[in-house]
Design an enzyme around this catalytic site. Structure first.
Site, PDB file in Angstrom:
ATOM      1  N   ASP A 493       0.625  -1.010   0.049  1.00 58.06           N
ATOM      2  CA  ASP A 493      -0.036  -0.307  -0.117  1.00 58.06           C
ATOM      3  C   ASP A 493       0.777   1.718   0.261  1.00 58.06           C
ATOM      4  OD1 ASP A 493      -2.379  -0.518   0.364  1.00 58.06           O
ATOM      5  OD2 ASP A 493      -2.876  -0.931   2.170  1.00 58.06           O
TER       6      ASP A 493
HETATM    7  C1  GLC Z   1      -1.678  -3.659   5.683  1.00 54.05           C
HETATM    8  C2  GLC Z   1      -2.815  -3.962   4.229  1.00 54.05           C
HETATM    9  C3  GLC Z   1      -2.596  -5.131   3.125  1.00 54.05           C
HETATM   10  C4  GLC Z   1      -1.352  -4.523   2.621  1.00 54.05           C
HETATM   11  C5  GLC Z   1      -0.213  -4.281   3.658  1.00 54.05           C
HETATM   12  C6  GLC Z   1       0.595  -3.698   3.061  1.00 54.05           C
HETATM   13  O1  GLC Z   1      -0.928  -4.987   5.595  1.00 54.05           O
HETATM   14  O2  GLC Z   1      -3.577  -4.543   4.842  1.00 54.05           O
HETATM   15  O3  GLC Z   1      -3.889  -4.167   2.151  1.00 54.05           O
HETATM   16  O4  GLC Z   1      -0.972  -5.337   1.473  1.00 54.05           O
HETATM   17  O5  GLC Z   1      -0.509  -3.506   4.569  1.00 54.05           O
HETATM   18  O6  GLC Z   1       1.168  -2.756   2.499  1.00 54.05           O
HETATM   19  C1  GLC Z   2      -0.952   2.465   6.167  1.00 52.36           C
HETATM   20  C2  GLC Z   2      -0.105   1.544   6.779  1.00 52.36           C
HETATM   21  C3  GLC Z   2      -0.628   0.288   5.500  1.00 52.36           C
HETATM   22  C4  GLC Z   2      -1.663  -0.033   5.613  1.00 52.36           C
HETATM   23  C5  GLC Z   2      -2.377   0.935   4.640  1.00 52.36           C
HETATM   24  C6  GLC Z   2      -3.605   0.780   4.839  1.00 52.36           C
HETATM   25  O1  GLC Z   2      -0.551   2.944   4.584  1.00 52.36           O
HETATM   26  O2  GLC Z   2       1.428   1.462   6.678  1.00 52.36           O
HETATM   27  O3  GLC Z   2       0.273  -0.930   6.025  1.00 52.36           O
HETATM   28  O4  GLC Z   2      -1.729  -1.897   4.523  1.00 52.36           O
HETATM   29  O5  GLC Z   2      -2.090   1.445   5.673  1.00 52.36           O
HETATM   30  O6  GLC Z   2      -4.763   1.343   4.607  1.00 52.36           O
END
Ligand code: GLC
Ligand code: GLC
Length: 821
Positions: A493
């Site tokens: 993300d």
């Molecule tokens: C969080 C989110 C997941 C994403 C991950 C890496 O665990 O829930 O959707 O893939 O972060 O950014």
């Molecule tokens: C933030 C976190 C990530 C998560 C995301 C979800 O970017 O760092 O881990 O997946 O929020 O919106």
């Protein structure tokens, strides 16, 4: 033989009790609140080791019953509290919030219940909290015992604070809320009917099965001016005020006086319930709510026997579920992870997605598209019907072009427009969840279910069509090198290659500038080859040969494109950015190597034959592996770069910027097993698996019985420190890696295949596996101390060709012997 129990010596905060499927916490003052979850269907509670937390019906944002103060001080404020008062002394039966030192305290977190034992001045209490099966209520059963030689007069005060349904409003628009609270009191039941007169068809109540000696429903009256939960004025003075809430902050507190003879025990059954009523049955009379449904529910819990009976049902429910897959290896920590805690976490994560935990407020996120699809792979063997329903819910939020809303809200099941889509890895996860579901159950009929697109259009397309559109979405969105466009982000993300934000008020997740037809993701490319191949296999299974062949060409092309444009020499590149520059290359000064593309390209077998996979995994080991797990990338980014986005906004060693993001470690574990590296796979597995981390409980800080999302990497101030426990894809992926790739008990379309990749020291492994209606007792013999390789197989004494238990034996009980040769 208990191989590794000797390193369980640190019990500073707690220890496992496997007999009872419990984790026993021995102090109220854990480094963070160590929580558990109550509820298995629709109605859930989160509960800490001192009973902090809250409950809700389906949606922790819109249907929240009780109030909790997350991310605040003191930590873990708000919960189901029981104050015990003995003469002028008072304490909390759950260890907090009263700060009185107890003579004895423990919290046992079990499967769907938590039990708190406390004693002080010879008075012992036990609170057992759970949500009975198919019930929208939390039960708190309190047993008080007088262990002294004299008769004791004890005061008990219960306490919960109502949340005014919408948890966001409750914290944001309280000028309104401070005027809306309404209660009714009848007998021993305190009703919370706030806003009921308006648009609502539901109410809450808190009741106890004994006549009251007083009550309070107004918070300030109960607490006294400017006091906290640690010493409510009412408790201090020993008498309830019988306050009646009109607006302000409504609570429910019962006051009960107990007389206990020496040695005597008395029990009180508290029920915190949620009721929905149809519009025409809302009122009993003007302004008086229809209490009948609450009364009906209360008759189920009006005695200790009935309550314990319900707890027994819950225990049996969990034992039955956990029996569907159980294992006996020489390593008790592995067994404990697989047989109890990992499966338990899988269900919780499946049920709650990423919404409500100690780290997620329950108001921020709904059901994530990619998260939920992945969660199914750890849970499908337990309650496949729920997975089927979830897959179809997710499918119905997909858009017609194959893309997906990133999240949906559980009450409406509609895609969340505020967040939108364009996370280009999302669609292909639907292929993973669906094919994995069919392999587990053999239920191909899911493909023919008619499913709407985008929550609105006519359902003229079947679920198979959704998978095809997911597949085509990747093909229809390729970038300059022929690799998939990344969109807002892929699995990571925080790698936001089309965001370019200079404005601190913008969300990285939702900001996307321009058409973004340049930045490409190697992770999605690997994912496409891996799950694209799954799609092709599925097409073949259902006789769509022409489509299979056509799709295969796309996959072959992607495979070549990766080899040509995404191999950096010693590992796979991560991405091309919006300017066509490489990310995750030895040519970069920071972020030279990333885990995701190594994981996905390796799992997809890209370069398996010419040594690329082997080389990529060696690079992971060399550059990313630490004692605490495998880091996401290295070197960490040391400054913000708008071409990279959120990842570079985190300090080095945290979260996606070179933290150990546990979710992706199993990808490498699986890849190692594909090369037959049983020892390496296991080494990575045990580094992140909580049952092995008991001696690290102080450093870890998070609950040492569940996986956490992130462990601080080597660049962090405190490497090895955990954060964001419970709701993480790590649970499903670790379970999937351990059961399907380490133990190698893997559902395939034809049956159950057996291909272990284990520690050479494991000479005998026993597995009990329920599969498509049959029960298999599987023994894996490893007489030569191998890691992997060929096996010979026999079923009920009859030798079988190959390594698949096939459908000819899909009924009854069977003994399977697999011998590694
Ligand atoms: C969080 C989110 C997941 C994403 C991950 C890496 O665990 O829930 O959707 O893939 O972060 O950014
Ligand atoms: C933030 C976190 C990530 C998560 C995301 C979800 O970017 O760092 O881990 O997946 O929020 O919106």
């Amino acid at each position: 033989m208990m191989q590794s129990s000797d390193d369980d010596t640190d019990q500073t905060y707690g220890y496992f009790d496997d007999q009872n499927y419990e984790y026993v916490i021995t102090t109220p003052y854990t480094p963070t609140p160590w929580i558990n979850y109550l509820g298995s269907n629709e109605f859930y509670g989160i509960i800490s080791n001192t009973a902090g937390g809250y409950c809700f019906d389906r949606d922790p944002k819109f249907r929240r019953l009780t109030r909790y103060r997350y991310n605040s001080v003191p930590l873990d404020s708000g919960g189901r509290y029981f104050y015990i008062r003995d003469e002028n002394d008072f304490w909390s039966a759950t260890g907090r919030p009263a700060t009185t030192q107890l003579d004895q305290y423990s919290c046992r977190h079990g499967m769907g219940y938590s039990r708190f034992n406390a004693s002080k001045n010879g008075i012992a209490t036990q609170v057992t909290s759970f949500i009975p099966l198919d019930t929208k209520a939390e039960i708190h059963s309190l047993v008080v015992t007088n262990h002294t030689q004299s008769t004791k007069s004890i005061d008990v005060f219960s306490f919960i604070e109502w949340c005014l349904w919408n948890a966001e409003d409750d914290g944001a628009n309280f000028q309104r809320n401070l005027s809306t609270a309404e209660v009714e009191i009848e007998g021993s039941t305190l009703y919370h009917k706030t806003e009921y007169r308006e648009r609502r068809n539901h109410y809450g109540f808190y009741s106890v099965n004994r006549q009251l000696d007083g009550y309070d429903t107004n918070r300030e009256s109960f607490l006294g001016p400017y006091r906290g939960f640690d010493r409510p004025e009412v408790v201090e003075k020993g008498q309830a005020n019988n306050s009646f809430a009109r607006g302000w902050s409504p609570i429910a507190s019962h006051h009960l006086k107990l007389e206990l003879a020496p040695g005597e025990s008395q029990s009180l059954e508290f029920v915190l319930g949620y009721i929905e009523v149809s519009v025409d049955h809302k009122w009993h009379s003007k302004n008086v709510i229809n209490k009948q449904p609450a009364k009906d529910m209360l008759t189920r819990f009006d005695s200790h026997e009935k309550v314990m009976d319900e707890l027994g049902k819950l225990n049996r429910y969990w034992r039955t579920l956990l029996c569907k897959f159980s294992v006996e290896t020489p390593d008790d920590k592995f067994n404990r992870a697989i047989n109890i805690w990992n499966q338990y976490q899988n269900m919780v994560t499946f049920n709650l997605s990423r919404s409500a935990s100690f780290y997620e407020s329950g108001i921020g996120r709904g059901i994530g598209f990619r998260d939920s699809n992945q969660d199914t792979i750890g849970f499908v063997h337990m309650v496949p019907e729920k997975v089927r329903a979830r897959i179809l819910d997710l499918s119905s939020t997909q858009k017609f072009d194959g893309s997906a809303y990133h999240q949906y809200q559980p009450l409406t099941k509609k895609g969340n427009a505020n967040i939108g889509g364009n996370f280009n890895d999302d669609p292909m996860w639907l292929v993973l969840s669906t094919t994995n579901y069919i392999k587990e159950t053999g239920d191909f009929s899911i493909l023919q279910e008619m499913v709407i697109y985008d929550g609105q259009e006519q359902a003229t397309h079947d679920h198979f069509d959704h998978l095809l559109r997911a597949f085509m979405h990747v093909i229809n969105n390729l970038g300059p090198h022929g690799l998939p466009l990344i969109g807002r982000a892929d699995w990571n993300d925080c790698l936001n290659l089309n965001c370019f934000s200079d404005d601190p008020n913008e969300s990285f997740q939702t900001t996307q500038v321009g058409a973004s037809d340049v930045a490409e993701s190697v992770m999605i490319a690997g994912q496409f080859v891996l799950y694209g191949q799954e799609f092709v296999d599925l097409c073949q299974q259902v006789g769509k040969i022409e489509l299979a062949n056509r799709s295969m060409k796309h996959i072959e092309k992607m495979r070549k494109t990766i080899e040509q444009h995404a191999w950096d020499g010693e590992w796979y590149l991560r991405a091309y950015d919006s300017r066509g520059k490489k990310i995750g290359s030895h040519k970069n000064s920071e972020g030279k190597i990333f885990i995701e593309s190594q994981g996905f390209c390796a799992m997809a077998g890209i370069g398996l034959n010419d040594g690329k996979v082997e080389q990529a995994l060696r690079s992971v080991d060399k550059h990313l592996a630490t004692d605490f797990g495998i880091m996401l990338n290295q070197p960490a980014y040391s400054q913000y770069d708008k071409y990279l986005g959120e990842i570079s906004s985190y300090p080095p060693g945290y979260k996606e910027n070179a933290g150990i993001f546990c979710h992706n470690n199993p990808w490498i574990i699986i890849a190692e097993t594909m090369l037959g590296h049983g020892e390496k796979a296991f080494e990575y597995y045990r580094k992140i698996t909580p049952t092995y981390l008991q001696n690290r409980q102080t450093l870890l800080k998070t609950e040492p019985y569940v996986y956490c999302q992130m462990i601080a990497g080597k660049d962090a101030a405190n490497p090895g420190e955990g954060k964001n426990s419970w709701l993480t894809g790590t649970a499903a992926w670790s379970y999937y890696a351990a059961t399907q790739y380490i133990l190698g008990i893997r559902p395939v379309y034809q049956g159950l295949s057996i291909a272990p990749c284990v520690l050479p020291s494991w000479k005998l492994i026993r597995v009990q596996r329920e599969f498509r209606g049959a029960q298999y007792s599987i023994e894996i013999h490893n007489p030569h101390g191998l890691s992997s390789g060929k096996i010979t197989l026999s079923i009920d004494g009859q030798p079988v060709e190959g390594n698949v238990i096939s459908s000819s034996s899909f009924n009854g009980q069977h003994t399977v012997i697999a011998t590694m040769v």
